[in-house]
Design a protein around this motif. Structure first.
Motif, PDB file in Angstrom:
ATOM      1  N   GLN A 122       0.822  -1.207   0.000  1.00 49.61           N
ATOM      2  CA  GLN A 122       0.000   0.000   0.000  1.00 49.61           C
ATOM      3  C   GLN A 122       0.866   1.272   0.000  1.00 49.61           C
ATOM      4  OE1 GLN A 122      -3.468   0.446  -0.194  1.00 49.61           O
ATOM      5  NE2 GLN A 122      -3.337  -1.693  -0.809  1.00 49.61           N
ATOM      6  N   ARG A 123       2.061   1.123   0.547  1.00 50.91           N
ATOM      7  CA  ARG A 123       2.926   2.314   0.638  1.00 50.91           C
ATOM      8  C   ARG A 123       3.389   2.786  -0.713  1.00 50.91           C
ATOM      9  NH1 ARG A 123       7.763   0.694   3.368  1.00 50.91           N
ATOM     10  NH2 ARG A 123       7.136  -1.338   2.583  1.00 50.91           N
ATOM     11  N   MET A 124       3.455   1.866  -1.619  1.00 48.93           N
ATOM     12  CA  MET A 124       3.952   2.197  -2.952  1.00 48.93           C
ATOM     13  C   MET A 124       2.870   2.791  -3.840  1.00 48.93           C
ATOM     14  SD  MET A 124       7.190   0.706  -3.260  1.00 48.93           S
ATOM     15  CE  MET A 124       7.317   0.212  -4.933  1.00 48.93           C
ATOM     16  N   LEU A 125       1.693   2.851  -3.337  1.00 46.09           N
ATOM     17  CA  LEU A 125       0.588   3.337  -4.170  1.00 46.09           C
ATOM     18  C   LEU A 125       0.490   4.849  -4.087  1.00 46.09           C
ATOM     19  CD1 LEU A 125      -2.141   0.676  -3.352  1.00 46.09           C
ATOM     20  CD2 LEU A 125      -0.678   0.829  -5.350  1.00 46.09           C
ATOM     21  N   LEU A 126       0.112   5.415  -5.213  1.00 48.18           N
ATOM     22  CA  LEU A 126      -0.014   6.873  -5.249  1.00 48.18           C
ATOM     23  C   LEU A 126      -1.367   7.244  -4.667  1.00 48.18           C
ATOM     24  CD1 LEU A 126       1.298   7.588  -8.836  1.00 48.18           C
ATOM     25  CD2 LEU A 126       2.441   8.099  -6.693  1.00 48.18           C
ATOM     26  N   GLY A 127      -1.345   8.152  -3.750  1.00 44.43           N
ATOM     27  CA  GLY A 127      -2.603   8.594  -3.172  1.00 44.43           C
ATOM     28  C   GLY A 127      -3.056   9.868  -3.852  1.00 44.43           C
ATOM     29  N   VAL A 153      11.170   9.392  -0.205  1.00 43.53           N
ATOM     30  CA  VAL A 153      12.115   9.781   0.864  1.00 43.53           C
ATOM     31  C   VAL A 153      13.177   8.696   0.914  1.00 43.53           C
ATOM     32  CG1 VAL A 153      12.351  10.339   3.307  1.00 43.53           C
ATOM     33  CG2 VAL A 153      10.165  10.712   2.147  1.00 43.53           C
ATOM     34  N   PRO A 154      14.471   8.967   0.721  1.00 41.33           N
ATOM     35  CA  PRO A 154      14.954  10.257   0.219  1.00 41.33           C
ATOM     36  C   PRO A 154      14.453  10.483  -1.204  1.00 41.33           C
ATOM     37  CG  PRO A 154      16.685   8.601   0.137  1.00 41.33           C
ATOM     38  CD  PRO A 154      15.517   7.938   0.778  1.00 41.33           C
ATOM     39  N   PRO A 155      14.388  11.756  -1.603  1.00 39.22           N
ATOM     40  CA  PRO A 155      13.815  12.051  -2.923  1.00 39.22           C
ATOM     41  C   PRO A 155      14.656  11.420  -4.030  1.00 39.22           C
ATOM     42  CG  PRO A 155      14.730  14.037  -1.896  1.00 39.22           C
ATOM     43  CD  PRO A 155      14.866  12.960  -0.901  1.00 39.22           C
ATOM     44  N   ARG A 156      13.991  10.849  -4.977  1.00 37.44           N
ATOM     45  CA  ARG A 156      14.679  10.206  -6.105  1.00 37.44           C
ATOM     46  C   ARG A 156      13.999  10.660  -7.373  1.00 37.44           C
ATOM     47  NH1 ARG A 156      14.297   4.064  -4.554  1.00 37.44           N
ATOM     48  NH2 ARG A 156      15.990   3.642  -5.994  1.00 37.44           N
ATOM     49  N   GLN A 157      14.751  10.666  -8.422  1.00 39.99           N
ATOM     50  CA  GLN A 157      14.199  11.070  -9.721  1.00 39.99           C
ATOM     51  C   GLN A 157      13.510   9.854 -10.333  1.00 39.99           C
ATOM     52  OE1 GLN A 157      13.963  13.812 -11.348  1.00 39.99           O
ATOM     53  NE2 GLN A 157      15.723  15.168 -10.995  1.00 39.99           N
ATOM     54  N   ALA A 158      12.316  10.075 -10.794  1.00 43.29           N
ATOM     55  CA  ALA A 158      11.606   8.982 -11.473  1.00 43.29           C
ATOM     56  C   ALA A 158      11.007   9.505 -12.762  1.00 43.29           C
ATOM     57  CB  ALA A 158      10.507   8.445 -10.583  1.00 43.29           C
TER      58      ALA A 158
END
Ligand code: ADP
Length: 697
Positions: A122-127, A153-158
């Motif tokens: 669930q954490r990987m889902l976009l809310g 967190v930490p911020p990563r480029q996607a």
């Protein structure tokens, strides 16, 4: 120093300047060339990277499209409900696993997530709604969407990629794919600085790149290409970038430009070193050429000198014999062959002794026997007798010396035939002897002639003396006779007789004076020599003349010497000398009207006393000078002088060990200079009377 002596230096400096210029030029050319190559390589690398990037992106690019084609997906969007989303989730999960993307998602038109490959976590889902996201809007607009998003967190480029989902040409939702750039980067084999920015300059991802890049410097290469150079951590990089219009990305790479500097240095070093080596080579060649030329010159000079020496030896007017260190003859010059009447063939390897007569000098034999040993002493100009081949002998002068410059050549014997000299010497000796004989004969003849002359002179002097004495005595004798006659006539007048007797007495005194003078000259008193006070003696004599001086109005120039000055003699005779000289001076000046001057001068040194008596009379006539000191020589009228004054003076002065010289003064008048011995108190006791009794005139 002239300009020519600076020439090599100037040339060397010019050459070095040219080499330096070439090295700089070469370095610049190499730099340009290296940069061009680096630029080309960088361009290739950039293009290669872009194609790699594209193919990596292409891997993911089709994924949203694949989802749009899925019936399940479309079905899900068509009838929204919780029970129908699970098969789609599983479908997305499978594709996600196979494709390597990090998430596959399906959104409805409001941007709400309907299905996701990561449904289990669930954490990987976009809310929330994605409606405002750029990639979503692009898809809603009917295009392929693409967006880099900084998230997590930490911020990563996607990277998000999206595509619109149509159901029979009706837009029903959006399919999206997400992949982390780290993943994308893993697929790019990049080991050099690399960066991708979006069109606004936002960094999308980079490899080996700092956050901030320093300012780049622009430069133009010779092929017209414009390049950018920047320095990072002390390393110069060539920066190249390309804008990918379709992606709105700017892709940049940095190429390490150290190789350029290296090649630049190598080129400069190679040119400089080459130039230097060339200079060295040139110097070496020049040096060896000069050395060769010098050697050639020296060889030529040596050959010439040998030629000259051979010539000199052959034409020498002295005999030259070369013997080796063991004393054997190696060479004989033509003159020596002629002197000894031998040939070189005959004498080669024979000894010099064979050319000497049996009675030749031991010295030469010893010299020859010492040849080649340390005992050898050079022999110079020894006279000896040589023997010719026919047995005849001749006098010769021989010298033997080592060849100092070439000791290996042995010794040189020099032979000079002195027969002619000997003959001349003999002739000279004979001439000398005959001359000597003649001189003896001539001397004897001269002595005889002189004796005759002396005899004649004596006779003349005797004549002069007789005339003077006769004249001097005749006058008083006549007067005596007259007075005697008067006496006889006046026998009765005693008063008159007394007067006559006084006159007779004075006449006899005068005669005694004349004979006394003769006696002084004729006899020498054996006086005892002692100290004579010079100043005192002169004073006494001057006192005697005082009357005559005032009569003549004579001016006397005289500075008395120190009272302690003594000469060696006897006072009476010294005064006699002074009296005679001063009397003569007065006699010479007397007839003259002008002012008369008598100059007496006394000087002395450790040995002698010098006295001069000078006057301003007529001086001594040249023709009288030779006879001045002769007895009975006088220029005075008969009766005025006997001519004995100067003869007596000279005789006394000689007796006292001095001498006298008569000269004429430059300003007129005669001057008699005397030198008498100064009295030496230390040797006073040894001094003996100088007179030896009677002297015959
Ligand atoms: P005398 O005085 O009897 O003539 P001396 O021997 O003294 O004899 O002198 C010889 C001569 O020398 C003199 O006759 C004179 O001609 C010359 N004589 C000597 N003293 C002087 C003098 N001071 N100046 C010129 N002549 C001189």
């Amino acid at each position: 120093m002239d300009v020519l002596s600076f020439r090599p230096l100037i040339l060397m400096a010019l050459y070095l300047a040219v080499v330096l210029m070439l090295a700089l030029e070469g370095a610049a050319y190499t730099r340009n060339w290296s940069l061009m190559r680096l630029h080309e390589e960088g361009t290739d690398r950039l293009l290669g990277n872009i194609s790699l990037l594209r193919s990596a992106l292409d891997q993911y690019r089709y994924l949203p499209f694949v989802l749009t084609q899925s019936r399940e997906v479309r079905g899900l969007l068509r009838s929204p409900g919780a029970e129908s989303s699970e098969p789609v989730n599983r479908y997305l999960e499978q594709i996600n696993l196979v494709s390597g993307s990090s998430a596959l998602m399906v959104f409805d038109l409001d941007g709400l997530l309907r299905s996701s490959s990561n449904w289990r976590d669930q954490r990987m889902l976009l809310g929330g709604s994605q409606a405002e996201m750029e990639y979503f809007r692009q898809a809603i607009a009917g295009n392929e969407g693409r967006q880099f998003v900084h998230e997590g967190v930490p911020p990563r480029q996607a990277l998000y990629m999206s595509a619109p989902i149509y159901d029979e040409q009706r837009l029903i939702g959006v399919a999206a794919m997400r992949v982390e750039l780290d993943k994308l980067r893993e697929q790019l084999p990049i080991d050099y600085p690399f960066i991708i920015n979006d069109i606004d300059g936002e960094r999308l991802f980079s490899v080996m790149m700092p956050d901030r890049l320093p300012e780049a410097k622009s430069e133009s290469l010779s092929d017209g290409a414009k390049i950018q150079l920047l320095t990072l951590n002390g390393i110069v990089y060539l920066a190249q970038s390309v804008v990918l219009d379709d992606l709105d990305w700017r892709v940049s790479v940095l190429s390490d430009a150290r190789i350029v500097q290296q090649q630049q240095r190598i080129a400069a070093g190679a040119i400089g070193g080459g130039g230097f080596a060339l200079a060295l080579l040139f110097l070496y060649l020049r040096e060896s050429r000069q050395k060769k030329a010098l050697q050639l010159d020296q060889a030529r000079e040596r050959a010439l000198s040998q030629e000259r020496q051979r010539d000199m030896i052959s034409t020498a007017q002295v005999g030259l014999i070369n013997v080796d260190r063991s004393g054997l003859i190696q060479f004989i010059n033509p003159m020596a062959m002629q002197q000894f009447g031998v040939s070189l063939e005959l004498m080669r390897n024979r000894t010099v002794e064979e050319l000497l007569s049996g009675g030749s000098s031991e010295l030469l034999r010893e010299t020859l026997s010492n040849l080649g040993t340390d005992r050898f002493q050079p022999l110079t100009g020894a006279e000896m007798v040589g023997r010719r081949a026919d047995g005849t002998l001749f006098p010769m002068m021989v010298s033997v010396r080592g060849m100092t410059d070439h000791p290996e050549l042995g010794y040189l014997v020099t032979v000079i035939d002195i027969s002619r000299r000997k003959r001349l010497e003999q002739a000279l000796r004979e001439a000398n002897e005959s001359l000597e004989h003649k001189v003896i004969e001539r001397t004897r003849a001269l002595e005889e002639a002189q004796a005759e002359l002396v005899q004649a002179g004596k006779l003349a002097a005797l004549g002069r003396m007789s005339a003077s004495v006769v004249h001097e005595l005749n006058q008083p004798l006549t007067a005596l006779r007259t007075y005697l006659a008067i006496c006889r006539r006046q026998l009765d007048n005693p008063e008159q007789q007394r007067e006559n007797l006084r006159q007779l007495e004075s006449l006899i005194d005068r005669m005694a004076l004349i004979t006394g003078q003769l006696k002084t000259f004729a006899y020498r008193k054996p006086e005892q020599v002692g100290p004579v006070p010079v100043a005192q003696s002169i004073d006494q004599v001057l006192a005697m003349f005082r009357g005559r001086f005032s009569e003549m109005q004579l001016q006397l120039d005289y500075t008395p010497p120190a009272s302690g000055l003594h000469l060696s003699g006897d006072q009476a005779r010294f005064e006699q000398v002074l009296i005679n000289l001063i009397k003569n001076a007065c006699d010479a000046m007397q007839p003259r009207p002008g002012p008369n001057r008598l100059i007496l001068h006394v000087a002395s040194d450790e040995q002698n006393v010098y006295l001069s008596v000078a006057d301003n009379g007529p001086g001594i006539a040249e023709e009288h000078r030779a006879q001045l000191f002769e007895p009975f020589f006088t220029t005075k009228e008969v009766g005025s002088g006997l001519g004995l004054g100067l003869a007596i003076v000279q005789s006394i002065v000689r007796d006292l060990g001095g001498d006298i010289l008569a000269t004429n003064r430059a300003e007129g008048g005669a001057c008699f200079e005397l030198r008498l011995k100064r009295f030496d108190s230390s040797s006073a006791g040894e001094q003996q009377p100088t007179g030896n009794g009677q002297e015959v005139i």
